[in-house]
Write an enzyme that holds these catalytic residues in place. Structure first.
Site, PDB file in Angstrom:
ATOM      1  N   GLY A   1      32.545  44.309  31.358  1.00 42.83           N
ATOM      2  CA  GLY A   1      32.242  43.266  32.394  1.00 42.83           C
ATOM      3  C   GLY A   1      32.100  44.297  33.730  1.00 42.83           C
ATOM      4  O   GLY A   1      31.206  44.798  34.119  1.00 42.83           O
TER       5      GLY A   1
ATOM      6  N   CYS B   1      37.623  27.508  33.285  1.00 41.82           N
ATOM      7  CA  CYS B   1      37.168  26.788  34.287  1.00 41.82           C
ATOM      8  C   CYS B   1      38.170  25.620  34.513  1.00 41.82           C
ATOM      9  O   CYS B   1      38.695  25.075  33.528  1.00 41.82           O
ATOM     10  CB  CYS B   1      35.824  25.843  34.142  1.00 41.82           C
ATOM     11  SG  CYS B   1      34.299  27.093  33.698  1.00 41.82           S
TER      12      CYS B   1
ATOM     13  N   LYS C   1      35.814  30.946  25.010  1.00 40.59           N
ATOM     14  CA  LYS C   1      36.503  31.912  25.684  1.00 40.59           C
ATOM     15  C   LYS C   1      37.630  31.674  26.434  1.00 40.59           C
ATOM     16  O   LYS C   1      37.704  30.801  27.022  1.00 40.59           O
ATOM     17  CB  LYS C   1      35.396  32.555  26.943  1.00 40.59           C
ATOM     18  CG  LYS C   1      35.891  33.784  27.634  1.00 40.59           C
ATOM     19  CD  LYS C   1      34.975  34.361  28.465  1.00 40.59           C
ATOM     20  CE  LYS C   1      35.322  35.616  29.324  1.00 40.59           C
ATOM     21  NZ  LYS C   1      34.345  36.276  30.193  1.00 40.59           N
TER      22      LYS C   1
ATOM     23  N   ASN D   1      26.653  32.132  28.198  1.00 48.45           N
ATOM     24  CA  ASN D   1      27.959  31.667  28.776  1.00 48.45           C
ATOM     25  C   ASN D   1      27.897  30.429  29.483  1.00 48.45           C
ATOM     26  O   ASN D   1      26.975  30.353  30.374  1.00 48.45           O
ATOM     27  CB  ASN D   1      28.445  32.825  29.471  1.00 48.45           C
ATOM     28  CG  ASN D   1      29.968  32.490  30.180  1.00 48.45           C
ATOM     29  OD1 ASN D   1      30.031  31.903  31.220  1.00 48.45           O
ATOM     30  ND2 ASN D   1      30.951  33.111  29.266  1.00 48.45           N
TER      31      ASN D   1
ATOM     32  N   ASN E   1      38.165  39.588  42.301  1.00 47.34           N
ATOM     33  CA  ASN E   1      37.012  38.643  42.824  1.00 47.34           C
ATOM     34  C   ASN E   1      37.065  37.316  42.942  1.00 47.34           C
ATOM     35  O   ASN E   1      38.041  36.561  42.267  1.00 47.34           O
ATOM     36  CB  ASN E   1      35.697  38.876  41.928  1.00 47.34           C
ATOM     37  CG  ASN E   1      35.548  38.097  40.671  1.00 47.34           C
ATOM     38  OD1 ASN E   1      34.979  37.056  40.980  1.00 47.34           O
ATOM     39  ND2 ASN E   1      36.092  38.484  39.559  1.00 47.34           N
TER      40      ASN E   1
ATOM     41  N   ILE F   1      34.134  35.319  42.935  1.00 48.59           N
ATOM     42  CA  ILE F   1      32.781  35.117  43.106  1.00 48.59           C
ATOM     43  C   ILE F   1      32.574  33.783  42.780  1.00 48.59           C
ATOM     44  O   ILE F   1      31.331  33.404  43.124  1.00 48.59           O
ATOM     45  CB  ILE F   1      31.872  36.091  42.018  1.00 48.59           C
ATOM     46  CG1 ILE F   1      32.171  37.580  42.350  1.00 48.59           C
ATOM     47  CG2 ILE F   1      30.530  35.694  41.781  1.00 48.59           C
ATOM     48  CD1 ILE F   1      31.287  38.210  43.519  1.00 48.59           C
ATOM     49  N   GLY F   2      33.343  33.219  41.885  1.00 47.78           N
ATOM     50  CA  GLY F   2      33.201  31.991  41.346  1.00 47.78           C
ATOM     51  C   GLY F   2      32.121  31.983  40.183  1.00 47.78           C
ATOM     52  O   GLY F   2      31.948  33.172  39.645  1.00 47.78           O
TER      53      GLY F   2
HETATM   54  C1  LIG Z   1      32.056  39.428  39.260  1.00 49.38           C
HETATM   55  C2  LIG Z   1      32.586  38.838  37.887  1.00 49.38           C
HETATM   56  C3  LIG Z   1      31.972  37.614  37.285  1.00 49.38           C
HETATM   57  C4  LIG Z   1      32.619  37.095  36.324  1.00 49.38           C
HETATM   58  N1  LIG Z   1      31.887  35.712  35.960  1.00 49.38           N
HETATM   59  C5  LIG Z   1      32.094  35.305  34.732  1.00 49.38           C
HETATM   60  C6  LIG Z   1      31.301  33.983  34.384  1.00 49.38           C
HETATM   61  O1  LIG Z   1      30.372  33.579  34.818  1.00 49.38           O
HETATM   62  N2  LIG Z   1      31.795  33.424  33.020  1.00 49.38           N
HETATM   63  C7  LIG Z   1      32.726  34.071  32.088  1.00 49.38           C
HETATM   64  O2  LIG Z   1      33.324  33.682  31.382  1.00 49.38           O
HETATM   65  N3  LIG Z   1      33.416  35.023  32.770  1.00 49.38           N
HETATM   66  C8  LIG Z   1      33.325  35.854  34.178  1.00 49.38           C
HETATM   67  N4  LIG Z   1      33.806  36.819  34.530  1.00 49.38           N
HETATM   68  C9  LIG Z   1      35.045  37.364  33.480  1.00 49.38           C
HETATM   69  C10 LIG Z   1      34.419  38.721  32.691  1.00 49.38           C
HETATM   70  O3  LIG Z   1      33.399  38.153  31.830  1.00 49.38           O
HETATM   71  C11 LIG Z   1      35.728  39.346  31.715  1.00 49.38           C
HETATM   72  O4  LIG Z   1      36.056  38.202  30.932  1.00 49.38           O
HETATM   73  C12 LIG Z   1      36.836  39.800  32.777  1.00 49.38           C
HETATM   74  O5  LIG Z   1      35.926  40.297  33.892  1.00 49.38           O
HETATM   75  C13 LIG Z   1      37.535  40.848  32.127  1.00 49.38           C
HETATM   76  O6  LIG Z   1      36.459  41.906  31.645  1.00 49.38           O
HETATM   77  P1  LIG Z   1      36.171  43.206  32.532  1.00 49.38           P
HETATM   78  O7  LIG Z   1      37.647  43.968  32.736  1.00 49.38           O
HETATM   79  O8  LIG Z   1      35.487  44.073  31.437  1.00 49.38           O
HETATM   80  O9  LIG Z   1      35.525  42.962  33.576  1.00 49.38           O
HETATM   81  C14 LIG Z   1      33.374  37.463  35.570  1.00 49.38           C
HETATM   82  C15 LIG Z   1      33.903  38.906  35.945  1.00 49.38           C
HETATM   83  C16 LIG Z   1      33.595  39.111  37.124  1.00 49.38           C
HETATM   84  C17 LIG Z   1      34.409  40.672  37.561  1.00 49.38           C
END
Ligand SMILES: Cc1cc2nc3c(=O)[nH]c(=O)nc-3n(C[C@H](O)[C@H](O)[C@H](O)COP(=O)(O)O)c2cc1C
Length: 260
Positions: A221, A86, A121, A55, A25, A27-28
């Site tokens: 996530g 970030c 994180k 967060n 992704n 998405i930012g």
């Molecule tokens: C669509 C999307 C948006 C995310 N937005 C954030 C975020 O805003 N802040 C953050 O610390 N991590 C963000 N992440 C990272 C997730 O919190 C997580 O660390 C990562 O996706 C791995 O876990 P997962 O495999 O269960 O998704 C995002 C991940 C995805 C897929």
């Protein structure tokens, strides 16, 4: 940001690509901003019978501190998770948690801004994650959470362009689970603060692997894109697992991995 999204959609490029074992992704960190979060989101969240961990993202230490100052006297917030994946725009653009010294300095400054628990994180896109986790722990983090997404690329062979409009993106989902577990093992063996495990978790089995490896809690996530009920389903399944296996406290399983 909005211009990028508009251009991306005009060129037919995506913000999300589904891959055989995960998701990429770009998405930012699009979100409503701290003022709208306080006025529009927090009232609803307070009604839920659960802890609220906010967060926080920032492109400089000042931004992290400014957001915490806005949130800190709001009722109902239990802890902050600092997204150190970030880019640190003011200091060269490397992610905060790609540099142990930056992690140390920035965690220490943010620590002074709040009494609430701080969870740092971490990005997996580093060589020795233990150094970064230790820097966070020694400078006031109460816990670390890991992993954030891995850097990944997916290519459209017809256009010979990346599928994502940003080129590379964040890789998440089942494929990253073994990477996350290995990083958690490294941190658990070297740093003495609680670990929140993240990365490809979609089931009770996944969760137990993280707990046995050393995580005290987990986050879900990508699995929410398939089933938004994944979290409650896992929580109920863990209770069942403990009953079936005569485990009185799930905490007794934390870090029980046998390596030899
Ligand atoms: C669509 C999307 C948006 C995310 N937005 C954030 C975020 O805003 N802040 C953050 O610390 N991590 C963000 N992440 C990272 C997730 O919190 C997580 O660390 C990562 O996706 C791995 O876990 P997962 O495999 O269960 O998704 C995002 C991940 C995805 C897929």
């Amino acid at each position: 940001m909005y211009l990028c999204l508009l251009l991306a959609s005009l060129w037919g490029h995506s913000r999300i690509v589904e891959l055989p074992a995960g998701m990429l992704n770009s998405i930012g960190l699009a979100n409503v901003g701290v003022a709208s979060f306080i006025s529009d989101k927090l009232p609803f969240l307070r009604e839920l019978n659960t802890a609220i961990i906010v967060n926080i993202a920032g492109s400089s230490v000042d931004e992290f501190v400014a957001v915490i100052r806005r949130l800190d006297d709001q009722k109902g917030i239990d802890a902050y998770e600092l997204n150190f994946s970030c880019p640190n725009v003011k200091e060269g653009g490397l992610e905060f948690s790609q540099d142990a010294q930056v992690t140390a300095r920035v965690t220490a400054i943010i620590r002074k801004a709040t009494q609430k628990p701080l969870i740092t994180k971490l990005t997996p896109n580093v060589t020795r994650i233990r150094d970064i986790a230790r820097a966070a722990a020694e400078n006031g983090a109460d816990a670390v959470s890991l992993i954030n997404t891995l850097v990944g690329l997916s290519v459209n062979i017809d256009t010979r362009r990346p599928h994502l409009y940003t080129g590379t993106g964040g890789y998440s989902g089942p494929a990253i689970k073994p990477v996350a577990l290995a990083k958690i093992l490294e941190v658990a063996r070297n740093v003495d603060i609680p670990i929140i495990g993240i990365g490809g978790i979609a089931s009770v089995q996944d969760t137990l692997e993280f707990i046995i490896t050393g995580a005290c809690a987990v986050q879900v996530g990508t699995a929410n894109f398939i089933d938004p009920g994944t979290g409650p389903r896992i929580a109920a399944g863990l209770q069942q697992y403990c009953q079936t296996n005569n485990i009185s406290r799930l905490a007794d399983l934390v870090g029980t991995l046998q390596l030899s």
